[in-house]
Design an enzyme around this catalytic site. Structure first.
Site, PDB file in Angstrom:
ATOM      1  CB  THR A 231       2.358   5.423  13.438  1.00 51.50           C
ATOM      2  OG1 THR A 231       2.725   5.787  12.941  1.00 51.50           O
ATOM      3  CG2 THR A 231       3.258   6.248  14.764  1.00 51.50           C
ATOM      4  NE  ARG A 233      -6.700   1.217  12.167  1.00 55.93           N
ATOM      5  CZ  ARG A 233      -6.812   2.884  12.477  1.00 55.93           C
ATOM      6  NH1 ARG A 233      -5.423   3.084  12.634  1.00 55.93           N
ATOM      7  NH2 ARG A 233      -7.609   3.705  10.909  1.00 55.93           N
ATOM      8  CD  GLU A 262      -6.165   1.892  19.187  1.00 54.98           C
ATOM      9  OE1 GLU A 262      -4.817   2.025  19.472  1.00 54.98           O
ATOM     10  OE2 GLU A 262      -6.808   2.811  18.400  1.00 54.98           O
ATOM     11  CG  HIS A 294      -5.173   5.837  17.904  1.00 52.35           C
ATOM     12  ND1 HIS A 294      -6.211   4.903  16.866  1.00 52.35           N
ATOM     13  CD2 HIS A 294      -4.782   6.980  16.429  1.00 52.35           C
ATOM     14  CE1 HIS A 294      -5.642   4.680  15.838  1.00 52.35           C
ATOM     15  NE2 HIS A 294      -5.197   5.993  15.345  1.00 52.35           N
ATOM     16  CB  ALA A 296       0.127   9.616  14.284  1.00 52.72           C
TER      17      ALA A 296
HETATM   18  P1  NAD Z   1      -1.992   3.301   1.880  1.00 52.62           P
HETATM   19  O1  NAD Z   1      -3.020   2.941   1.789  1.00 52.62           O
HETATM   20  O2  NAD Z   1      -1.769   4.794   1.416  1.00 52.62           O
HETATM   21  O3  NAD Z   1      -1.049   2.611   2.396  1.00 52.62           O
HETATM   22  C1  NAD Z   1      -1.058   1.494   3.106  1.00 52.62           C
HETATM   23  C2  NAD Z   1       0.081   0.415   2.446  1.00 52.62           C
HETATM   24  O4  NAD Z   1       0.661  -0.491   3.092  1.00 52.62           O
HETATM   25  C3  NAD Z   1       0.284   0.065   0.808  1.00 52.62           C
HETATM   26  O5  NAD Z   1       1.359   0.577   0.090  1.00 52.62           O
HETATM   27  C4  NAD Z   1      -0.088  -1.554   0.415  1.00 52.62           C
HETATM   28  O6  NAD Z   1      -0.175  -1.670  -0.965  1.00 52.62           O
HETATM   29  C5  NAD Z   1       0.466  -1.377   1.549  1.00 52.62           C
HETATM   30  N1  NAD Z   1       0.759  -3.108   2.041  1.00 52.62           N
HETATM   31  C6  NAD Z   1      -0.639  -3.751   2.143  1.00 52.62           C
HETATM   32  N2  NAD Z   1      -0.333  -4.674   2.583  1.00 52.62           N
HETATM   33  C7  NAD Z   1       0.492  -5.375   3.000  1.00 52.62           C
HETATM   34  C8  NAD Z   1       1.638  -5.946   3.164  1.00 52.62           C
HETATM   35  N3  NAD Z   1       0.758  -7.109   3.669  1.00 52.62           N
HETATM   36  N4  NAD Z   1       2.845  -6.250   3.400  1.00 52.62           N
HETATM   37  C9  NAD Z   1       3.448  -4.661   3.406  1.00 52.62           C
HETATM   38  N5  NAD Z   1       2.914  -3.599   2.626  1.00 52.62           N
HETATM   39  C10 NAD Z   1       0.989  -3.686   2.791  1.00 52.62           C
HETATM   40  O7  NAD Z   1      -1.945   4.201   3.873  1.00 52.62           O
HETATM   41  P2  NAD Z   1      -1.727   4.822   4.688  1.00 52.62           P
HETATM   42  O8  NAD Z   1      -2.319   6.335   4.035  1.00 52.62           O
HETATM   43  O9  NAD Z   1      -0.324   5.189   4.593  1.00 52.62           O
HETATM   44  O10 NAD Z   1      -2.268   4.371   5.930  1.00 52.62           O
HETATM   45  C11 NAD Z   1      -0.935   4.052   6.502  1.00 52.62           C
HETATM   46  C12 NAD Z   1      -2.023   3.087   7.985  1.00 52.62           C
HETATM   47  O11 NAD Z   1      -1.772   4.148   8.998  1.00 52.62           O
HETATM   48  C13 NAD Z   1      -2.628   2.587   8.208  1.00 52.62           C
HETATM   49  O12 NAD Z   1      -3.685   1.669   7.189  1.00 52.62           O
HETATM   50  C14 NAD Z   1      -4.049   2.999   9.067  1.00 52.62           C
HETATM   51  O13 NAD Z   1      -4.266   2.309  10.171  1.00 52.62           O
HETATM   52  C15 NAD Z   1      -3.243   4.020  10.005  1.00 52.62           C
HETATM   53  N6  NAD Z   1      -2.955   5.076   9.918  1.00 52.62           N
HETATM   54  C16 NAD Z   1      -2.290   5.501  11.636  1.00 52.62           C
HETATM   55  C17 NAD Z   1      -3.199   7.543  12.187  1.00 52.62           C
HETATM   56  C18 NAD Z   1      -2.832   6.999  13.280  1.00 52.62           C
HETATM   57  O14 NAD Z   1      -3.133   8.379  13.678  1.00 52.62           O
HETATM   58  N7  NAD Z   1      -1.862   7.089  14.187  1.00 52.62           N
HETATM   59  C19 NAD Z   1      -3.793   7.635  11.266  1.00 52.62           C
HETATM   60  C20 NAD Z   1      -3.867   7.688   9.811  1.00 52.62           C
HETATM   61  C21 NAD Z   1      -3.963   6.321   9.262  1.00 52.62           C
END
Ligand code: NAD
Length: 328
Positions: A231, A233, A262, A294, A296
């Protein structure tokens, strides 16, 4: 401030107008932001794009020429923005860092439950008067190992909920989240996590270093018959390799709310058109694949928070020259 808002739907207009009040003058466009549509921003001090809008060097150069000084993203992710070009052109990039992580965490768990217990198939069957249980057998989540990749706001929420089902939670992140550690989550390398997880859920951002983190090489290390959930990217997984893994049974269930290509599909009603993306069409043929477009993030709480934070970014930029949540 005059703001041109790209890729809007009726729900965007409703929530953004309510949050703006009389402070900002909003122009809502259905068009996506591309090199062709960027002239529509003429006269605006700021623009407001969404996840699949192109904010590349060409678009930013044109925005700078039009006098646009702020790009206020209505999203947390900013992988669609050329940050180096923005900096060079003196355009500030702002985002909505955490609008409602619970919306995405809870949705991720909904995908896991639906796939596990075949709700997507059962729903269609019962409507056809077919009450057979053949092919609908699931597994108990209690006792299963869930591997969370990225334990930021969303991943930590998924870990918390899945733990409440009695799952063992293992995680991989560059920096362990202290709340997860305190909650008993075991951190390990991705190489250690993939072979032991019954369910792998991706929650890290899309970066050059994470692009296609699930590909032929890492798929070879997965537990046979596992469930993969994305969920975050679409670009985190190499979709053609995942299709081969579905055919081989390595991946027994796949839940996606995002897809690498997408931008050509999601958020639009294409039901009377031919889908030309053969990779996406192949995914749709599997009974054990559940894809949503998309959605979520799509809750009342999240849309309210996106609208309010976006307006706060605009107001702060107008009054201080700095947005509240700048991407640097
Ligand atoms: P966040 O920044 O709070 O958390 C991301 C985490 O990933 C961090 O802890 C970071 O250290 C970690 N990270 C970075 N590089 C990494 C790697 N190589 N291996 C493992 N972990 C790694 O972000 P969040 O708010 O939890 O959002 C996560 C993702 O969800 C976003 O990047 C966004 O793309 C996606 N998102 C999707 C939707 C949707 O509607 N589907 C909505 C919001 C966000």
């Amino acid at each position: 401030m005059d703001v041109t808002i790209f890729s809007t739907k009726p729900f965007d207009r409703r929530f953004l107008s309510a949050a703006a009040g009389t402070r900002h003058r909003l122009t809502f466009l259905e068009a996506h932001l591309t090199a062709d549509t960027v002239p529509l921003a003429r006269g605006a001090g700021a623009i407001c794009p969404f996840v699949n809008d192109q904010v590349d060097e060409k678009v930013l150069t044109e925005l700078a020429a039009l006098g646009v000084r702020l790009v206020a993203l209505r999203s947390a992710g900013f992988n669609n923005v050329d940050l180096a070009a923005a900096k060079r052109l003196g355009i500030t990039i702002a985002r909505v860092p955490a609008y409602s992580p619970e919306a995405v965490s809870e949705y991720t768990v909904a995908l896991i439950l639906a796939l596990d217990r075949n709700l997507h198939r059962a729903y269609a069957r019962v409507r056809e008067g077919n009450f057979s249980l053949d092919g609908l057998m699931g597994f108990n989540l209690a006792g299963r190992t869930v591997g969370i990749v990225g334990t930021g706001r969303i991943g930590a929420g998924v870990a918390r909920i899945m733990k409440s089902f009695g799952c063992r939670i293992v995680a991989h992140d560059l920096t362990p989240n202290p709340a997860c550690v305190a909650d008993g989550v075991t951190y390990m390398s991705l190489a250690e996590l993939l072979p032991i997880s019954d369910i792998v859920s991706l929650h890290c951002p899309l970066l050059p270093s994470t692009r296609h983190m699930i590909d032929k090489a890492t798929i070879a290390t997965l537990k046979h018959g596992m469930m993969l959930i994305n969920t975050s990217r679409g670009g985190l997984i190499e979709t053609t390799d995942v299709i081969e893994a579905l055919k081989a049974g390595t991946i027994a269930q796949l839940g996606l709310d995002v897809y690498e290509e997408e931008g050509d599909l999601f958020f639009e009603d294409l039901s009377d058109q031919v889908i030309r993306d053969d990779v996406f069409s192949r995914l749709l043929t599997f009974p054990n694949v559940l894809i949503t477009g998309h959605q979520a993030f799509f809750t009342v709480e999240a849309l309210t928070a996106i609208a309010e934070t976006t307006m706060a970014n605009l107001t702060a930029f107008e009054t201080t020259g700095h947005a509240l949540h700048e991407v640097t």
